[in-house]
Structure formats: structure tokens, C-alpha cells
Design a protein around this motif. Structure first.
Motif, PDB file in Angstrom:
ATOM      1  N   THR A 191       0.830  -1.206   0.000  1.00 54.30           N
ATOM      2  CA  THR A 191       0.000   0.000   0.000  1.00 54.30           C
ATOM      3  C   THR A 191       0.867   1.259   0.000  1.00 54.30           C
ATOM      4  OG1 THR A 191      -1.734  -1.188   1.205  1.00 54.30           O
ATOM      5  CG2 THR A 191      -1.840   1.204   1.227  1.00 54.30           C
ATOM      6  N   ALA A 192       1.912   1.259   0.801  1.00 55.06           N
ATOM      7  CA  ALA A 192       2.781   2.433   0.885  1.00 55.06           C
ATOM      8  C   ALA A 192       3.522   2.693  -0.419  1.00 55.06           C
ATOM      9  CB  ALA A 192       3.780   2.251   2.031  1.00 55.06           C
ATOM     10  N   ALA A 193       3.865   1.642  -1.132  1.00 54.96           N
ATOM     11  CA  ALA A 193       4.681   1.792  -2.343  1.00 54.96           C
ATOM     12  C   ALA A 193       3.849   1.916  -3.609  1.00 54.96           C
ATOM     13  CB  ALA A 193       5.633   0.605  -2.479  1.00 54.96           C
ATOM     14  N   SER A 194       2.540   1.683  -3.520  1.00 55.38           N
ATOM     15  CA  SER A 194       1.716   1.644  -4.751  1.00 55.38           C
ATOM     16  C   SER A 194       1.657   3.010  -5.434  1.00 55.38           C
ATOM     17  CB  SER A 194       0.308   1.153  -4.434  1.00 55.38           C
ATOM     18  OG  SER A 194      -0.344   2.040  -3.551  1.00 55.38           O
ATOM     19  N   LEU A 195       1.604   2.950  -6.738  1.00 58.20           N
ATOM     20  CA  LEU A 195       1.506   4.161  -7.572  1.00 58.20           C
ATOM     21  C   LEU A 195       0.055   4.461  -7.888  1.00 58.20           C
ATOM     22  CD1 LEU A 195       4.340   3.208 -10.083  1.00 58.20           C
ATOM     23  CD2 LEU A 195       4.517   4.843  -8.189  1.00 58.20           C
TER      24      LEU A 195
END
Length: 199
Positions: A191-195
Motif C-alpha cells: 500500500t505504501a509503495a503503490s503508484l
């Protein structure tokens, strides 16, 4: 006296691997040699050497068998639970921890024995990368991750799942707690890394 039933090569190899895993379970990986395997399996030493050649070859074969079982369980979990990111993460987490529990402490003993052998780190690295790629394909059905960082992210998740599973097999952590922690780590990282979604 060695008593050997006539089995096909494939069945004999499976029998030898079953026996080797039983030895590791009962006595640890340090005592596992081809001579010990032959004795426990009721075959001559040349039969064991013909299948694995060396102790290293036997340990690699055991690791590959575990790796195949874990991959099968992961794919089955994805087939059953892949309708959302949350379900996918839960399925991946359960599959990893449950497979290690199914195999038991032998998993850790075999990988630890491999760590001590020259050249085996490459095999272990390839295994981690296969899981990372499988996990990445699974979550990218629902989120878009950076091309350069997605694999690294999943390698971290695999490392966390492996560490938590070891705690479970050692009796220091419960199965459900390990599944939850693995899921939280994976979901949080993804979730934190999603674009942003492409319009």
C-alpha cells in the motif's frame, strides 16, 4: 542386511527423499549422509549415490522438494483467495506459514545446512527471487508498484515471512500471529509503495 524392493527410479528417489526428511526430523541435518540414508532406506550405498552423488546433492534435492511444495501451496491459495488485494495477501501469508508448519523444523535444518555449503547461497537466493516474483505478480493484479522497487519490496516480504515462520516452528510464536504479522507487513509495504492508478 540391506533389503531393497524393486521400484521405478522416480519412486525410489521419492522414497529416499521421504527417508532423508525423516532422518532430519528425528536426528537433525548434521547426521544426514548418503551412507546413513542408504541404511535407513534399506538400499545399498551405490543406490543412494546414484540418485544424489554427494551429500550436497541430497540437501539440494530436499530443498527443491520443499520449494516445490511451497510454490504449489501458494498457487493453490491464489486460486482460492484472489478476489481482492486483502484476500490475496491473506492467502499468500497463510500459504507460506502453513507450508513451513507442514514441513516442520526440517525446513530450517535443511536451509541451515545449505548455508554452510559453498555455492548453495545461489540456490537459496534463486528460491527467494522466485517467491518474490510470484508475490509481485499476485499483488499487481490490484495495485501498480514501481518497476524498479517492486521486486526488492517482495524480497523483503519473503524474508519477513521466512523469519516469522521460523519463530512458529521454534514454538516462540503462534501460527495465527505469524500469518497476521506477515499479512500486515505485506499489505503495508504494498500500500505504501503503490503508484496512482493509470486513468
Amino acid at each position: 542386511m540391506v533389503v531393497s524392493r524393486r521400484l521405478s527410479r522416480e519412486r525410489r528417489r521419492a522414497q529416499l527423499l521421504d527417508t532423508a526428511m525423516a532422518i532430519v526430523r528425528a536426528e537433525g541435518a548434521d547426521v544426514l549422509t548418503l551412507a546413513r540414508l542408504a541404511e535407513a532406506a534399506g538400499v545399498s550405498k551405490p543406490v543412494a549415490y546414484d540418485h544424489f552423488e554427494t551429500r550436497t546433492g541430497l540437501l539440494i534435492a530436499l530443498y527443491r522438494r520443499v520449494d516445490e511444495q511451497q510454490t504449489e501451496m501458494t498457487r493453490a491459495a491464489l486460486d482460492a483467495h484472489a478476489n481482492s488485494l486483502e484476500e490475496t495477501v491473506r492467502g499468500l501469508s497463510e500459504a507460506y506459514v502453513d507450508c513451513v508448519l507442514h514441513i516442520g523444523k526440517e525446513f530450517g535444518a535443511v536451509t541451515a545446512a545449505l548455508h554452510s555449503l559453498a555455492g548453495a547461497e545461489e540456490l537459496l537466493r534463486e528460491g527467494r527471487e522466485r517467491y518474490a516474483a510470484l508475490y509481485l505478480r499476485a499483488v499487481e493484479r490490484f495495485v501498480r508498484l514501481p518497476e524498479a522497487g517492486g521486486t526488492a519490496l517482495m524480497l523483503g516480504v519473503v524474508g519477513a515471512a521466512e523469519a516469522l515462520s521460523r519463530e512458529v516452528t521454534a514454538g516462540r510464536l503462534g501460527r495465527d500471529a505469524a500469518v497476521r504479522a506477515t499479512g500486515h507487513i505485506m499489505l503495508g509495504a504494498v500500500t505504501a509503495a503503490s503508484l496512482p492508478a493509470v486513468p
